[in-house]
Design an enzyme around this catalytic site. Structure first.
Site, PDB file in Angstrom:
ATOM      1  N   GLY A 140      69.628  -4.310  69.690  1.00 43.64           N
ATOM      2  CA  GLY A 140      70.013  -5.590  68.847  1.00 43.64           C
ATOM      3  C   GLY A 140      71.085  -4.798  67.885  1.00 43.64           C
ATOM      4  O   GLY A 140      70.920  -5.125  66.859  1.00 43.64           O
ATOM      5  N   GLY A 146      73.208  -7.322  65.601  1.00 42.82           N
ATOM      6  CA  GLY A 146      72.475  -8.150  64.563  1.00 42.82           C
ATOM      7  C   GLY A 146      72.729  -7.546  63.280  1.00 42.82           C
ATOM      8  O   GLY A 146      73.036  -6.530  62.701  1.00 42.82           O
ATOM      9  N   LEU A 147      71.929  -8.554  62.302  1.00 42.85           N
ATOM     10  CA  LEU A 147      71.782  -8.004  60.931  1.00 42.85           C
ATOM     11  C   LEU A 147      71.172  -6.605  60.669  1.00 42.85           C
ATOM     12  O   LEU A 147      71.870  -5.804  60.112  1.00 42.85           O
ATOM     13  CB  LEU A 147      71.065  -9.025  60.074  1.00 42.85           C
ATOM     14  CG  LEU A 147      70.808  -8.740  58.626  1.00 42.85           C
ATOM     15  CD1 LEU A 147      71.956  -8.625  57.691  1.00 42.85           C
ATOM     16  CD2 LEU A 147      69.608  -9.636  58.141  1.00 42.85           C
ATOM     17  N   VAL A 148      70.417  -6.263  61.449  1.00 44.47           N
ATOM     18  CA  VAL A 148      69.387  -4.877  61.214  1.00 44.47           C
ATOM     19  C   VAL A 148      70.168  -4.035  61.941  1.00 44.47           C
ATOM     20  O   VAL A 148      70.538  -2.660  61.365  1.00 44.47           O
ATOM     21  CB  VAL A 148      68.235  -5.189  61.249  1.00 44.47           C
ATOM     22  CG1 VAL A 148      67.373  -3.925  61.180  1.00 44.47           C
ATOM     23  CG2 VAL A 148      67.314  -6.115  60.631  1.00 44.47           C
ATOM     24  N   GLY A 149      70.471  -4.143  63.179  1.00 47.03           N
ATOM     25  CA  GLY A 149      70.837  -3.377  64.053  1.00 47.03           C
ATOM     26  C   GLY A 149      72.267  -2.809  63.862  1.00 47.03           C
ATOM     27  O   GLY A 149      72.509  -1.471  63.807  1.00 47.03           O
ATOM     28  N   SER A 160      57.850  -8.034  60.875  1.00 54.30           N
ATOM     29  CA  SER A 160      58.127  -9.016  59.638  1.00 54.30           C
ATOM     30  C   SER A 160      57.189  -9.164  58.702  1.00 54.30           C
ATOM     31  O   SER A 160      56.096  -9.233  59.012  1.00 54.30           O
ATOM     32  CB  SER A 160      58.672 -10.316  60.297  1.00 54.30           C
ATOM     33  OG  SER A 160      58.944 -11.271  59.301  1.00 54.30           O
ATOM     34  N   SER A 161      57.648  -9.573  57.466  1.00 54.36           N
ATOM     35  CA  SER A 161      56.449  -9.847  56.492  1.00 54.36           C
ATOM     36  C   SER A 161      55.766 -11.221  56.845  1.00 54.36           C
ATOM     37  O   SER A 161      54.669 -11.378  56.171  1.00 54.36           O
ATOM     38  CB  SER A 161      57.184  -9.756  54.927  1.00 54.36           C
ATOM     39  OG  SER A 161      58.002 -10.870  54.942  1.00 54.36           O
ATOM     40  N   CYS A 162      56.227 -12.008  57.743  1.00 55.85           N
ATOM     41  CA  CYS A 162      55.749 -13.178  58.015  1.00 55.85           C
ATOM     42  C   CYS A 162      54.458 -13.114  58.902  1.00 55.85           C
ATOM     43  O   CYS A 162      53.659 -13.957  58.937  1.00 55.85           O
ATOM     44  CB  CYS A 162      56.524 -13.984  58.567  1.00 55.85           C
ATOM     45  SG  CYS A 162      56.804 -13.851  60.287  1.00 55.85           S
ATOM     46  N   TYR A 165      56.469 -17.062  65.948  1.00 53.28           N
ATOM     47  CA  TYR A 165      57.039 -15.717  65.799  1.00 53.28           C
ATOM     48  C   TYR A 165      56.292 -14.676  65.282  1.00 53.28           C
ATOM     49  O   TYR A 165      56.291 -13.693  65.656  1.00 53.28           O
ATOM     50  CB  TYR A 165      58.388 -16.025  64.558  1.00 53.28           C
ATOM     51  CG  TYR A 165      58.977 -14.842  64.186  1.00 53.28           C
ATOM     52  CD1 TYR A 165      59.879 -14.073  65.140  1.00 53.28           C
ATOM     53  CD2 TYR A 165      58.865 -14.360  62.849  1.00 53.28           C
ATOM     54  CE1 TYR A 165      60.408 -13.043  64.830  1.00 53.28           C
ATOM     55  CE2 TYR A 165      59.497 -13.183  62.582  1.00 53.28           C
ATOM     56  CZ  TYR A 165      60.543 -12.688  63.181  1.00 53.28           C
ATOM     57  OH  TYR A 165      61.310 -11.490  63.055  1.00 53.28           O
ATOM     58  N   LYS A 176      55.215 -10.869  66.783  1.00 58.76           N
ATOM     59  CA  LYS A 176      55.426  -9.599  66.069  1.00 58.76           C
ATOM     60  C   LYS A 176      54.082  -8.796  65.880  1.00 58.76           C
ATOM     61  O   LYS A 176      53.950  -7.702  65.973  1.00 58.76           O
ATOM     62  CB  LYS A 176      56.104  -9.814  64.644  1.00 58.76           C
ATOM     63  CG  LYS A 176      57.562 -10.185  64.819  1.00 58.76           C
ATOM     64  CD  LYS A 176      58.323  -9.046  65.341  1.00 58.76           C
ATOM     65  CE  LYS A 176      59.720  -9.499  65.187  1.00 58.76           C
ATOM     66  NZ  LYS A 176      60.593  -8.149  65.753  1.00 58.76           N
ATOM     67  N   HIS A 204      68.276 -18.043  57.352  1.00 60.94           N
ATOM     68  CA  HIS A 204      67.109 -17.895  56.263  1.00 60.94           C
ATOM     69  C   HIS A 204      67.695 -18.367  54.869  1.00 60.94           C
ATOM     70  O   HIS A 204      68.896 -18.784  54.848  1.00 60.94           O
ATOM     71  CB  HIS A 204      66.912 -16.371  56.116  1.00 60.94           C
ATOM     72  CG  HIS A 204      66.045 -16.057  57.202  1.00 60.94           C
ATOM     73  ND1 HIS A 204      66.272 -15.104  58.347  1.00 60.94           N
ATOM     74  CD2 HIS A 204      64.665 -16.197  57.701  1.00 60.94           C
ATOM     75  CE1 HIS A 204      65.604 -14.988  59.029  1.00 60.94           C
ATOM     76  NE2 HIS A 204      64.321 -15.649  59.206  1.00 60.94           N
ATOM     77  N   TRP A 217      66.454 -27.333  49.674  1.00 58.51           N
ATOM     78  CA  TRP A 217      65.357 -27.748  50.498  1.00 58.51           C
ATOM     79  C   TRP A 217      64.096 -27.209  49.521  1.00 58.51           C
ATOM     80  O   TRP A 217      64.168 -26.246  49.023  1.00 58.51           O
ATOM     81  CB  TRP A 217      64.921 -26.958  51.813  1.00 58.51           C
ATOM     82  CG  TRP A 217      65.693 -27.621  52.898  1.00 58.51           C
ATOM     83  CD1 TRP A 217      66.863 -28.203  52.951  1.00 58.51           C
ATOM     84  CD2 TRP A 217      65.004 -27.643  54.263  1.00 58.51           C
ATOM     85  NE1 TRP A 217      67.094 -28.748  53.997  1.00 58.51           N
ATOM     86  CE2 TRP A 217      66.108 -28.128  55.036  1.00 58.51           C
ATOM     87  CE3 TRP A 217      64.042 -26.958  54.939  1.00 58.51           C
ATOM     88  CZ2 TRP A 217      65.932 -28.570  56.351  1.00 58.51           C
ATOM     89  CZ3 TRP A 217      63.906 -27.268  56.352  1.00 58.51           C
ATOM     90  CH2 TRP A 217      64.712 -28.074  57.002  1.00 58.51           C
ATOM     91  N   ARG A 225      60.144 -15.229  46.631  1.00 55.85           N
ATOM     92  CA  ARG A 225      60.529 -14.529  47.593  1.00 55.85           C
ATOM     93  C   ARG A 225      60.969 -13.095  47.177  1.00 55.85           C
ATOM     94  O   ARG A 225      61.301 -13.093  46.076  1.00 55.85           O
ATOM     95  CB  ARG A 225      61.468 -15.159  48.616  1.00 55.85           C
ATOM     96  CG  ARG A 225      60.719 -16.403  49.256  1.00 55.85           C
ATOM     97  CD  ARG A 225      59.746 -16.080  50.340  1.00 55.85           C
ATOM     98  NE  ARG A 225      59.474 -17.133  51.158  1.00 55.85           N
ATOM     99  CZ  ARG A 225      58.556 -18.087  50.822  1.00 55.85           C
ATOM    100  NH1 ARG A 225      57.861 -17.638  49.532  1.00 55.85           N
ATOM    101  NH2 ARG A 225      58.152 -18.972  51.514  1.00 55.85           N
TER     102      ARG A 225
END
Length: 308
Positions: free
Chosen positions: A11, A14-17, A108-110, A137, A141, A180, A203, A210
């Site tokens: 990955g 992506g953002l992290v990769g 993930s924290s979710c 999701y 994880k 996000h 929204w 957060r």
């Protein structure tokens, strides 16, 4: 890891990769391997098996995943559970088969229950019902965490699992249908400023709280843990500080320079009421974040402007 260790970033675009690649290079690691989606489909078990047999990576950062915000999770739960299970199952199993020295799995924290005591300790995993809007999701994880732990127990592998808080930074997803909250708001405020709008609609109520971590801090934490953490137990990565979504919106509004009003659309869901990680375990190992939220938002906005 040493500077010449063969390191595979799953990955990497992506953002992290992409942040892991940047920060590994900055720290002197030179033998980094990666493949684009067109070069290697991580949903294709045979293609991944052949890749591992040929490349034999020593260390793996498993950052590849299908991710998204509330709307994407609500609209495509089957995609989220299938693709994430498939990617992690194939990579973790091939890491074992090819005797990878160490693998770091990004959760993930979710994964934590919706009504979790705050701040969230690692031991709260599976202690209550998940947030309904992203349970597909989260379950994928959680399965990845349990898979790493099971392989460590049965096969004596060294697979560690980290739980990042909400992330943001360069290469984030700014698509309003799948992003996000932080990148979505940044884009909304920017477009409202450009179009001379008088208001931005946000929204929910703005009341949920957060925690946000710049992705470069996450990458540095992951490299630190790859070199300094050996246990099967999960470990949180975050700042240990949170703020309301409305407070976040005002920070982004200021960074962008939008002068209109913020309007709350309370017909839209809020998601989990609060999500703050307990990072005392990480702090006890000697790592703390460095990038302050205001500074990080400003840096992210400048990156966003350069890519328009």
């Amino acid at each position: 890891m040493n500077p010449s260790s063969k390191i595979y970033i799953a990955g990497h675009n992506g953002l992290v990769g992409s942040s892991l690649v940047r920060n590994l290079k900055k720290q002197g690691y030179s033998n980094i391997i990666s493949r684009t989606k067109s070069e290697l489909d991580l949903l294709d078990a045979i293609a991944v098996k052949n890749f591992f047999s040929k490349e034999k990576p020593e260390y793996i950062f498993l950052a590849a995943a299908k991710v998204g915000g509330i709307k994407a999770n609500e609209d495509f739960p089957a995609d989220f559970i299938y693709q994430n299970l498939q990617i992690q199952n194939i990579i973790i199993h091939n890491a074992y088969l090819n005797k990878t020295k160490k693998l770091l799995f990004l959760g993930s924290s979710c994964i934590y229950p919706r009504e979790c005591p705050q701040p969230i300790k690692e031991k709260y995993l599976l202690s209550g019902p998940l947030e309904r809007t992203n349970d597909a999701y989260a379950i994928a994880k959680i399965a990845g965490i349990k898979m790493c732990q099971a392989y460590n127990k049965q096969h004596n592998t060294k697979f560690i699992s980290v739980m990042p808080t909400n992330l943001y930074g360069p290469n984030d997803n700014f698509d309003l249908n799948s992003s996000h909250v932080l990148p979505a708001l940044l884009r909304k405020f920017h477009e409202a400023k450009v179009d001379n709008e008088k208001e931005v609609v946000m929204w929910g109520t703005g009341k949920p709280k957060r925690e946000f971590l710049h992705v470069d801090d996450l990458a540095n934490a992951c490299i630190f843990l790859m070199n300094n953490y050996q246990k099967s137990e999960i470990i949180n990565i975050g700042t240990g500080k949170d703020l309301s979504i409305l407070e976040l919106a005002n920070l982004i509004k200021k960074a962008v320079g939008f002068e209109g009003e913020i309007v709350n659309d309370t017909t839209k869901p809020d998601g989990t009421p609060r999500k703050l990680l307990d990072v005392s375990k990480l702090h006890s190992l000697g790592w703390k974040h460095e990038i302050k939220l205001e500074q990080g938002i400003e840096k992210t906005y400048q990156w966003f402007l350069k890519t328009r």
